[in-house]
Design a protein around this motif. Structure first.
Motif, PDB file in Angstrom:
ATOM      1  N   UNK A 161       0.826  -1.205   0.000  1.00  0.00           N
ATOM      2  CA  UNK A 161       0.000   0.000   0.000  1.00  0.00           C
ATOM      3  C   UNK A 161       0.866   1.263   0.000  1.00  0.00           C
ATOM      4  N   UNK A 162       1.908   1.275   0.817  1.00  0.00           N
ATOM      5  CA  UNK A 162       2.802   2.429   0.880  1.00  0.00           C
ATOM      6  C   UNK A 162       3.511   2.625  -0.458  1.00  0.00           C
ATOM      7  N   UNK A 163       3.917   1.527  -1.074  1.00  0.00           N
ATOM      8  CA  UNK A 163       4.566   1.593  -2.387  1.00  0.00           C
ATOM      9  C   UNK A 163       3.621   2.216  -3.416  1.00  0.00           C
ATOM     10  N   UNK A 164       2.345   1.850  -3.351  1.00  0.00           N
ATOM     11  CA  UNK A 164       1.346   2.402  -4.272  1.00  0.00           C
ATOM     12  C   UNK A 164       1.176   3.894  -4.069  1.00  0.00           C
ATOM     13  N   UNK A 165       1.061   4.316  -2.809  1.00  0.00           N
ATOM     14  CA  UNK A 165       0.907   5.736  -2.506  1.00  0.00           C
ATOM     15  C   UNK A 165       2.120   6.521  -2.995  1.00  0.00           C
ATOM     16  N   UNK A 166       3.300   5.949  -2.807  1.00  0.00           N
ATOM     17  CA  UNK A 166       4.523   6.613  -3.267  1.00  0.00           C
ATOM     18  C   UNK A 166       4.467   6.873  -4.768  1.00  0.00           C
ATOM     19  N   UNK A 167       4.053   5.876  -5.531  1.00  0.00           N
ATOM     20  CA  UNK A 167       3.980   6.032  -6.980  1.00  0.00           C
ATOM     21  C   UNK A 167       2.973   7.082  -7.395  1.00  0.00           C
ATOM     22  N   UNK A 168       1.802   7.087  -6.749  1.00  0.00           N
ATOM     23  CA  UNK A 168       0.770   8.071  -7.082  1.00  0.00           C
ATOM     24  C   UNK A 168       1.246   9.476  -6.743  1.00  0.00           C
ATOM     25  N   UNK A 169       1.842   9.625  -5.557  1.00  0.00           N
ATOM     26  CA  UNK A 169       2.314  10.946  -5.127  1.00  0.00           C
ATOM     27  C   UNK A 169       3.322  11.515  -6.123  1.00  0.00           C
ATOM     28  N   UNK A 170       4.225  10.683  -6.593  1.00  0.00           N
ATOM     29  CA  UNK A 170       5.200  11.139  -7.577  1.00  0.00           C
ATOM     30  C   UNK A 170       4.558  11.534  -8.884  1.00  0.00           C
ATOM     31  N   UNK A 213       5.671  12.194  -1.560  1.00  0.00           N
ATOM     32  CA  UNK A 213       6.482  11.173  -2.222  1.00  0.00           C
ATOM     33  C   UNK A 213       7.742  10.887  -1.415  1.00  0.00           C
ATOM     34  N   UNK A 214       8.411  11.938  -0.952  1.00  0.00           N
ATOM     35  CA  UNK A 214       9.656  11.762  -0.189  1.00  0.00           C
ATOM     36  C   UNK A 214       9.397  11.057   1.142  1.00  0.00           C
ATOM     37  N   UNK A 215       8.372  11.507   1.868  1.00  0.00           N
ATOM     38  CA  UNK A 215       8.072  10.904   3.171  1.00  0.00           C
ATOM     39  C   UNK A 215       7.638   9.446   2.997  1.00  0.00           C
ATOM     40  N   UNK A 216       6.845   9.175   1.983  1.00  0.00           N
ATOM     41  CA  UNK A 216       6.381   7.809   1.742  1.00  0.00           C
ATOM     42  C   UNK A 216       7.540   6.902   1.353  1.00  0.00           C
ATOM     43  N   UNK A 217       8.472   7.433   0.576  1.00  0.00           N
ATOM     44  CA  UNK A 217       9.671   6.666   0.207  1.00  0.00           C
ATOM     45  C   UNK A 217      10.473   6.306   1.460  1.00  0.00           C
ATOM     46  N   UNK A 218      10.643   7.282   2.357  1.00  0.00           N
ATOM     47  CA  UNK A 218      11.387   7.018   3.590  1.00  0.00           C
ATOM     48  C   UNK A 218      10.646   6.016   4.481  1.00  0.00           C
ATOM     49  N   UNK A 219       9.318   6.138   4.530  1.00  0.00           N
ATOM     50  CA  UNK A 219       8.516   5.196   5.328  1.00  0.00           C
ATOM     51  C   UNK A 219       8.641   3.782   4.763  1.00  0.00           C
ATOM     52  N   UNK A 220       8.608   3.663   3.451  1.00  0.00           N
ATOM     53  CA  UNK A 220       8.748   2.352   2.814  1.00  0.00           C
ATOM     54  C   UNK A 220      10.099   1.736   3.159  1.00  0.00           C
ATOM     55  N   UNK A 221      11.158   2.530   3.065  1.00  0.00           N
ATOM     56  CA  UNK A 221      12.501   2.045   3.397  1.00  0.00           C
ATOM     57  C   UNK A 221      12.567   1.580   4.852  1.00  0.00           C
TER      58      UNK A 221
END
Length: 377
Positions: free
Chosen positions: A215-224, A232-240
């Motif tokens: 789900x987080x990966x999906x949100x990251x893609x949409x945000x970008x 996008x940046x915060x979601x990328x860091x959360x995913x990591x």
């Protein structure tokens, strides 16, 4: 002020107009963003949602290039590429990896899987078209002019309007300047993910870390794709952080994510209040009762309508970008309020790339016209 034109109108870009592109991506919003960009520049697009569907599409159709997302359900992009390479003619198809990662080694991994090149998401329009021009064989294809004018906006004009957390200039550039589409995608994001923070917290409590990562990966893609840089940046860091395992602390990042997505959603909510009613909301303005004839009436001409419906059925079955155009040809022949209602439902399904649902609605529309469509094999 320079225009937010997504790509230079080069002679090389003109030579690839009409090329057939296979787009494999499981995210509905990303599908719409990429298709708008490609179709807006004269390319034909077939959309599929996973690697298995991509392989089947290559079996049935000829493509000039494939854009292949790496992370997809059922079958990922690497597996799909390996199977496509074993198909007749599959070795010659340029396959471009689409990945949300920009890590060292990603390109090499894509190439070793049999792909020809690698593009990082969110997709940069200039990079995308340079890659397409490089890999698509130039030809004198019969390219149709892009449908509808691109609503290109000057930077100064775009900057006078703001949505908290959204860079509208970038968002517009991602959809070939189509403001109506960008507004709809923002509304769709708001509608589909309003409860995402609650969902993430609940699934983490249940130990469903892989579901949360997806789900987080999906949100990251949409945000970008929509120009939401901070999200996008915060979601990328959360995913990591979530990938780090049970011992890694992610609570602070999750709180940042909650605050930022809340800010973006509040902005979209405010935007909606200022927008005219959606097209499907104004669809009943005629005041006609269900089944009533339109003012200029007329019976359904089955001889004209049946081949059009059959052509649309074929396009939907192939996930083709021309489905919406074919529906526009069909609408004038649907002369009652009930048939128009089916057309509106069909248009919405096509807009959101819900092709299976669209086929069901098409069948209902055909039956309303007294036409029985043969089932696609």
């Amino acid at each position: 002020n320079r225009k937010l034109d997504p790509v230079q109108n080069t002679e090389a870009a003109q030579r690839i107009m009409g090329a057939r592109v296979l787009l494999a991506d499981d995210n509905k919003i990303n599908q719409q963003v990429s298709t708008a960009l490609l179709v807006g520049h004269g390319l034909e697009v077939t959309v599929v949602g996973n690697g298995l569907e991509a392989v089947e599409a290559v079996k049935k159709n000829r493509f000039d290039i494939a854009l292949m997302d790496i992370q997809m359900p059922e079958m990922d992009g690497f597996q799909a590429t390996q199977l496509i390479r074993k198909l007749p003619g599959g070795t010659n198809l340029p396959i471009i990896a689409l990945t949300a990662h920009a890590m060292v080694g990603d390109r090499e991994k894509s190439l070793s899987a049999g792909m020809n090149d690698h593009i990082t998401k969110p997709i940069d329009p200039d990079k995308l078209f340079k890659t397409l021009v490089h890999w698509i064989t130039p030809g004198n294809r019969r390219a149709e002019a892009p449908v509808g004018k691109q609503q290109l906006v000057e930077e100064k004009e775009a900057s006078t309007e703001e949505i908290p957390g959204i860079d509208l200039a970038i968002g517009l550039r991602q959809v070939a300047g189509n403001r109506e589409l960008l507004n709809r995608l923002l509304r769709e994001f708001y509608r589909d993910y309003q409860q995402v923070v609650r969902t993430i917290r609940g699934e983490l409590q249940q130990g469903k870390r892989q579901e949360v990562l997806r789900l987080v990966h999906t949100i990251k893609g949409i945000a970008g794709s929509l120009g939401a840089h901070a999200l996008h940046r915060i979601t990328r860091d959360l995913e990591t952080s979530l990938k780090g395992g049970e011992g890694v602390e992610y609570a602070s990042l999750l709180e940042q994510f909650s605050n930022e997505i809340g800010r973006v959603f509040h902005g979209i909510e405010s935007m909606q209040q200022d927008l005219p009613a959606e097209e499907n909301a104004s669809a009943d303005d005629s005041g006609l009762e269900e089944g009533a004839a339109l003012p200029d009436g007329g019976e359904v001409d089955q001889g004209v309508l049946q081949p059009l419906l059959e052509e649309l059925q074929q396009l939907l079955s192939a996930g083709h970008s021309r489905s919406a155009d074919k529906l526009e040809e069909i609408k004038p022949h649907c002369r009652t309020a009930s048939l128009q209602a089916h057309c509106r439902r069909l248009a919405q399904s096509i807009e959101e790339f819900e092709f299976e649902e669209a086929l069901l609605v098409l069948d209902t529309l055909a039956q309303g016209c007294g036409i029985i469509l043969r089932k696609e094999k």
